[in-house]
Design an enzyme around this catalytic site. Structure first.
Site, PDB file in Angstrom:
ATOM      1  N   HIS A 297       0.790  -1.233   0.000  1.00 17.93           N
ATOM      2  CA  HIS A 297       0.000   0.000   0.000  1.00 17.93           C
ATOM      3  C   HIS A 297       0.816   1.273   0.000  1.00 17.93           C
ATOM      4  O   HIS A 297       0.250   2.364  -0.028  1.00 17.93           O
ATOM      5  CB  HIS A 297      -0.923   0.050   1.219  1.00 17.93           C
ATOM      6  CG  HIS A 297      -2.140  -0.786   1.067  1.00 17.93           C
ATOM      7  ND1 HIS A 297      -3.287  -0.329   0.483  1.00 17.93           N
ATOM      8  CD2 HIS A 297      -2.379  -2.075   1.397  1.00 17.93           C
ATOM      9  CE1 HIS A 297      -4.195  -1.292   0.468  1.00 17.93           C
ATOM     10  NE2 HIS A 297      -3.668  -2.363   1.021  1.00 17.93           N
ATOM     11  N   LYS A 482      -8.637  13.937   3.815  1.00 19.20           N
ATOM     12  CA  LYS A 482      -7.794  12.735   3.854  1.00 19.20           C
ATOM     13  C   LYS A 482      -6.886  12.859   5.067  1.00 19.20           C
ATOM     14  O   LYS A 482      -6.816  13.932   5.674  1.00 19.20           O
ATOM     15  CB  LYS A 482      -6.969  12.619   2.578  1.00 19.20           C
ATOM     16  CG  LYS A 482      -6.277  13.951   2.198  1.00 19.20           C
ATOM     17  CD  LYS A 482      -5.548  13.899   0.862  1.00 19.20           C
ATOM     18  CE  LYS A 482      -6.425  13.880  -0.349  1.00 19.20           C
ATOM     19  NZ  LYS A 482      -6.396  12.628  -1.078  1.00 19.20           N
ATOM     20  N   ARG A 483      -6.187  11.797   5.437  1.00 18.92           N
ATOM     21  CA  ARG A 483      -5.233  11.882   6.551  1.00 18.92           C
ATOM     22  C   ARG A 483      -4.290  13.058   6.309  1.00 18.92           C
ATOM     23  O   ARG A 483      -3.988  13.400   5.161  1.00 18.92           O
ATOM     24  CB  ARG A 483      -4.373  10.613   6.618  1.00 18.92           C
ATOM     25  CG  ARG A 483      -4.991   9.452   7.327  1.00 18.92           C
ATOM     26  CD  ARG A 483      -4.003   8.306   7.426  1.00 18.92           C
ATOM     27  NE  ARG A 483      -3.442   7.949   6.138  1.00 18.92           N
ATOM     28  CZ  ARG A 483      -2.138   7.836   5.880  1.00 18.92           C
ATOM     29  NH1 ARG A 483      -1.245   8.045   6.829  1.00 18.92           N
ATOM     30  NH2 ARG A 483      -1.723   7.494   4.677  1.00 18.92           N
ATOM     31  N   LYS A 488       0.815  14.375   1.101  1.00 15.86           N
ATOM     32  CA  LYS A 488      -0.491  14.687   0.512  1.00 15.86           C
ATOM     33  C   LYS A 488      -0.635  16.191   0.231  1.00 15.86           C
ATOM     34  O   LYS A 488      -1.546  16.625  -0.444  1.00 15.86           O
ATOM     35  CB  LYS A 488      -1.609  14.196   1.428  1.00 15.86           C
ATOM     36  CG  LYS A 488      -1.701  12.656   1.497  1.00 15.86           C
ATOM     37  CD  LYS A 488      -2.766  12.206   2.475  1.00 15.86           C
ATOM     38  CE  LYS A 488      -2.891  10.701   2.610  1.00 15.86           C
ATOM     39  NZ  LYS A 488      -3.754  10.075   1.586  1.00 15.86           N
ATOM     40  N   THR A 590      -8.369   6.608  -2.683  1.00 21.84           N
ATOM     41  CA  THR A 590      -9.725   6.141  -2.940  1.00 21.84           C
ATOM     42  C   THR A 590     -10.700   7.298  -2.756  1.00 21.84           C
ATOM     43  O   THR A 590     -11.791   7.274  -3.317  1.00 21.84           O
ATOM     44  CB  THR A 590     -10.128   4.980  -2.002  1.00 21.84           C
ATOM     45  OG1 THR A 590      -9.844   5.366  -0.651  1.00 21.84           O
ATOM     46  CG2 THR A 590      -9.383   3.710  -2.356  1.00 21.84           C
ATOM     47  N   LYS A 594     -14.315   8.359  -4.800  1.00 24.14           N
ATOM     48  CA  LYS A 594     -15.621   8.717  -4.220  1.00 24.14           C
ATOM     49  C   LYS A 594     -16.106  10.042  -4.806  1.00 24.14           C
ATOM     50  O   LYS A 594     -17.279  10.192  -5.163  1.00 24.14           O
ATOM     51  CB  LYS A 594     -15.508   8.867  -2.701  1.00 24.14           C
ATOM     52  CG  LYS A 594     -15.069   7.627  -1.964  1.00 24.14           C
ATOM     53  CD  LYS A 594     -14.678   7.977  -0.515  1.00 24.14           C
ATOM     54  CE  LYS A 594     -13.885   6.859   0.120  1.00 24.14           C
ATOM     55  NZ  LYS A 594     -13.175   7.292   1.338  1.00 24.14           N
TER      56      LYS A 594
HETATM   57  C1  LIG Z   1     -11.922   7.325   1.639  1.00 23.09           C
HETATM   58  C2  LIG Z   1     -11.436   7.752   2.957  1.00 23.09           C
HETATM   59  C3  LIG Z   1     -10.070   7.966   3.155  1.00 23.09           C
HETATM   60  C4  LIG Z   1      -9.050   7.821   2.054  1.00 23.09           C
HETATM   61  O1  LIG Z   1      -8.899   9.049   1.396  1.00 23.09           O
HETATM   62  P1  LIG Z   1      -7.664   9.340   0.416  1.00 23.09           P
HETATM   63  O2  LIG Z   1      -8.016  10.653  -0.171  1.00 23.09           O
HETATM   64  O3  LIG Z   1      -7.662   8.254  -0.598  1.00 23.09           O
HETATM   65  O4  LIG Z   1      -6.447   9.374   1.242  1.00 23.09           O
HETATM   66  C5  LIG Z   1      -9.651   8.393   4.393  1.00 23.09           C
HETATM   67  N1  LIG Z   1     -10.523   8.583   5.401  1.00 23.09           N
HETATM   68  C6  LIG Z   1     -11.842   8.412   5.243  1.00 23.09           C
HETATM   69  C7  LIG Z   1     -12.755   8.664   6.388  1.00 23.09           C
HETATM   70  C8  LIG Z   1     -12.346   7.976   4.018  1.00 23.09           C
HETATM   71  O5  LIG Z   1     -13.663   7.778   3.876  1.00 23.09           O
END
Ligand SMILES: *Cc1c(COP(=O)(O)O)cnc(C)c1O
Length: 748
Positions: A297, A482-483, A488, A590, A594
């Site tokens: 990952h 995101k985190r 990022k 991911t 979304k």
């Molecule tokens: C989808 C999701 C992530 C992943 O987000 P990335 O932009 O791909 O890092 C992280 N936290 C939550 C709560 C999510 O739903």
């Protein structure tokens, strides 16, 4: 219990005088019983997904939807005067940090959804990912007691508890099963540690940081604990059914290792077969090699786990011996393959008194996969280059996906209904049909604009209620959720906002469409620079939002405690998805998927799955900027000097200076100076501006302004957004899970 009985019992439910928690538990229990009555016959061959994290979110609405009774329940409750939305109070089960854990949850949903026998194994943490409060702009971590409303979707299986042995203690592992509903009923089995106080600690906390040195021993215990519990169960079940012959174990079982965290499961498997069933070591190793598969990952070096050999020897002496045996065996094999000494050391599972979990996974794994095309290429040409040279057949790509049930049907009912009206309802059972939208795009732009503005005002209402920030209707929504991590590049977005703010004030940016930037992010508690970035964003928000000269045009919101439930609202109400990682560092992402599925255009770098998003939805319907992987590599070779960018009177120097010139206050913590130093002289082992924030900044601002200008033509912008929706089916985890099932697991 059939659906009629379920409905009757629900109608008979007394709601008067009951608390939300009581109702939640009673309705859930009823639905659980109904769901379990649909249980499917066991499959011959099952796949097991071993993961330290399952970021499930809230089960209530999703499970009712999967059981096909969400609307029935909504209606019956309404008749009783109960608004189903009161259950939004129920905590998320945040048993994960971010993308990796959410992927695990999406995979389980999709496997059940398409009817594949995939079950999850993990840890039942007492406390999930911390709850984030913001005090004076700083992140504060509070314990996340997710079970305080009860846990009505889990079933404790007392009779299936097992003992897990460490050198210094024995721990009882008690399984809790959470059914996953769909075409099949599968299970997520989470193990809880019981026994002495020290034993219970093992399942007390989810490690919020997957990249710090803290608490190594406890983390090692956690990893072994659930891996050993799961392997023990599978091996003993097999022995009961097939006698002590394990040659056919892999005909019935396949285990997917979600990153390196559960990799010790392979050593435990070999230990158990050799020690308890007297299988000769080479045979046990051979069976393991047919049973385990590994998903990588991340390529970030700090996240590739290595275990100190002394530590392993101390608490897991038998595992230590097995690891050494595997190591020696690997050396023999690699020598026979005529690998050079350097190549052997690169691939070795044991070197410098450390065990490399990634190398062990690559050696044992029958398959090694990356999570997006670019990421897999980087694994093959970079991270696992030598292994790829000798075992090319092991490597494959499985681009991530997300479940459209939670991330479209549940979170965006209005868009789903528009899709129904446009192409009929069959897409709900076969997501590939979504592409049918392509031939109707120009007919539904008005309908789409209406849906999007409705989702935006729902989001604005929620933000007003939870964050106290008012966003007027009509604002363009740019979101980065995101985190929080330097790679990022939330800091780059913060700088870009400052650039735009300055341009608005000076008048150099004209004709700007009102815009809001939404951030949501948790930082690992010990990650000082990430926390500094949160404070910095909050400082910017205060300044920008209170500036009467510009706040009709520009707003900034940092939403607190970003989690799955918040994400459901944000992805539906966003126009522009910010996916701006340094090229080569975001394995897939991911969140990007979304947003795409909900009709946001991507403003991003050529990284992770962004590449595949623009391949499918068209470069012209998204906004790509910044250095690409090759360019970053080149810059690293010739030497990148961010300070050159800071010398003249540039956007760069202006934005970076705000960290040190007193524009913003870090409350005397020195955090902002540390961020500045990270950009200019480097921090810890990082080179100056290790993530090329300053390098990509100007092109980022240009892209954001281009989007802003394009948005003026609302219809044409809606066309771009719809093109993204229409071509997003590829990013359904239904597609991903079918690929795993066919190419790796061989299950049906
Ligand atoms: C989808 C999701 C992530 C992943 O987000 P990335 O932009 O791909 O890092 C992280 N936290 C939550 C709560 C999510 O739903």
């Amino acid at each position: 219990m059939n659906e009629v009985e379920f409905t009757e019992q629900l109608k008979g439910l007394k709601t008067d005088g009951k608390t939300t928690t009581e109702l939640y538990n009673e309705i859930s229990a009823l639905a659980l019983n109904y769901g379990l009555s649909k249980a499917t016959a066991p499959a011959t061959k099952n796949a097991y997904y071993f993961s330290m994290e399952f970021l499930i979110g809230r089960s209530f609405f999703n499970n009712l939807m999967e059981l096909g009774v969400l609307e029935t329940v909504r209606g019956i409750l309404a008749e009783k005067g109960v608004d189903i939305n009161v259950f939004e109070e129920i905590e998320d089960a945040a048993l994960g940090n971010g993308g990796l854990g959410r992927l695990a949850a999406c995979f389980l949903d999709s496997a059940a959804g398409v009817g594949l026998p995939l079950h999850g194994y993990g840890i039942r943490y007492k406390y999930g990912l911390f709850k984030q409060a913001i005090e004076n702009g700083f992140q504060v971590e509070l314990p996340d007691d997710w079970q305080r409303f009860g846990d009505p979707w889990s079933i404790r299986r007392e009779s299936e508890k097992r003992l897990i042995k460490f050198a210094d203690m024995t721990v009882t592992a008690v399984p809790y099963d959470m059914p996953v509903f769909g075409k099949r009923v599968n299970f997520l089995r989470l193990w809880q540690a019981e026994g002495s106080e020290k034993a219970q600690k093992i399942s007390e906390y989810l490690y919020p940081a997957d990249d710090t040195e803290d608490g190594k021993m406890l983390r090692l215990r956690q990893e072994y604990f659930f891996s050993a519990a799961a392997v023990g169960e599978l091996v003993e079940k097999h022995a009961k059914k097939h006698g002590k012959n394990f040659d056919n174990f892999a005909d019935f079982n396949v285990i997917q290792l979600n990153d390196t965290h559960p990799v010790l499961a392979s050593a435990e498997f070999i230990r158990k077969l050799t020690a308890e069933y007297k299988v000769p070591f080479p045979d046990a190793l051979g069976i393991a090699k047919k049973t385990f598969a590994y998903t990588n990952h991340t390529v970030l070096p700090e996240a590739l786990e290595c275990w100190n050999a002394d530590l392993v020897k101390k608490i897991l002496p038998d595992i230590y011996s097995v690891l050494i045996k595997i190591h020696l065996r690997q050396r023999e094999e690699l020598t026979a393959l005529k690998c050079s000494a350097e190549e052997i050391s690169e691939m070795s599972i044991y070197a410098s008194d450390r065990f490399s979990m990634a190398n062990l996974a690559v050696y044992i794994g029958k398959s090694v996969n990356g999570v997006a095309k670019l990421h897999t290429e980087i694994l093959e040409n970079n991270l696992f280059k030598t292994a790829y040279k000798y075992y090319p057949e092991k490597f494959q790509n499985k681009t991530n996906g997300i479940t459209q049930r939670r991330w479209l049907m549940l979170c965006n009912k209005e868009l789903s209904e528009l899709i129904d009206e446009t192409i009929g309802e069959k897409w709900r059972n076969d997501i590939s049909l979504l592409s049918g939208i392509n031939s109707h795009i120009r007919d539904i732009t008005d309908g789409f604009i209406k849906v999007k503005s409705k989702k935006k005002s729902q989001l604005f209402d929620y933000i007003k209620k939870h964050e106290g920030v008012e966003i007027p209707d009509g604002f363009i929504v740019y979101s980065q959720v995101k985190r929080l991590h330097e790679y990022k590049r939330q800091l780059m977005t913060a700088f870009a906002i400052l650039g735009i703010y300055k341009g608005l004030k000076s008048g150099s940016i004209k004709d700007f469409q009102p815009s809001v930037f939404i951030f949501g992010a948790k930082s690992a508690p010990a990650y000082r620079r990430a926390k500094a970035i949160i404070k910095f964003i909050n400082e910017i928000a205060v300044k920008v939002n209170s500036d009467e000269a510009t706040n009709g045009l520009l707003k900034v919101v940092f939403v607190r405690n970003y989690n799955v439930s918040y994400a459901e609202k944000i992805v539906a109400g966003t126009d522009v998805s910010l996916q701006v990682s340094t090229a080569g560092l975001e394995a897939s992402g991911t969140g990007n998927m979304k947003f795409m599925m909900n009709g946001a255009v991507t403003c991003g770098t050529m990284d992770g799955a962004n590449i595949e998003i623009v391949e499918l939805a068209g470069l012209e319907n998204n906004y790509i900027f910044g250095e690409e992987v090759d360019g970053i590599e080149r810059l690293k070779k010739v030497g990148y000097d961010p300070c050159k960018l800071l010398k003249s009177n540039t956007l760069h120097s202006f934005a970076a200076s705000t960290l040190i010139d007193g524009t913003f206050s870090d409350g005397g913590s020195g955090d902002f100076k540390e961020l500045y130093d990270a950009l200019t002289v480097g921090a810890s082992w990082h080179k100056p501006d290790n993530y090329f924030v300053l390098h990509d900044l100007q092109s980022y601002v240009d892209a954001l302004l281009k989007i802003n200008a394009d948005y003026k033509n609302k219809k044409e912008f809606a066309v771009k957004q719809l093109k993204n929706i229409a071509n997003s089916a590829y990013f359904s985890s239904d597609r991903t899970i079918k690929e795993y099932a066919t190419d790796i697991w061989e299950i049906e």
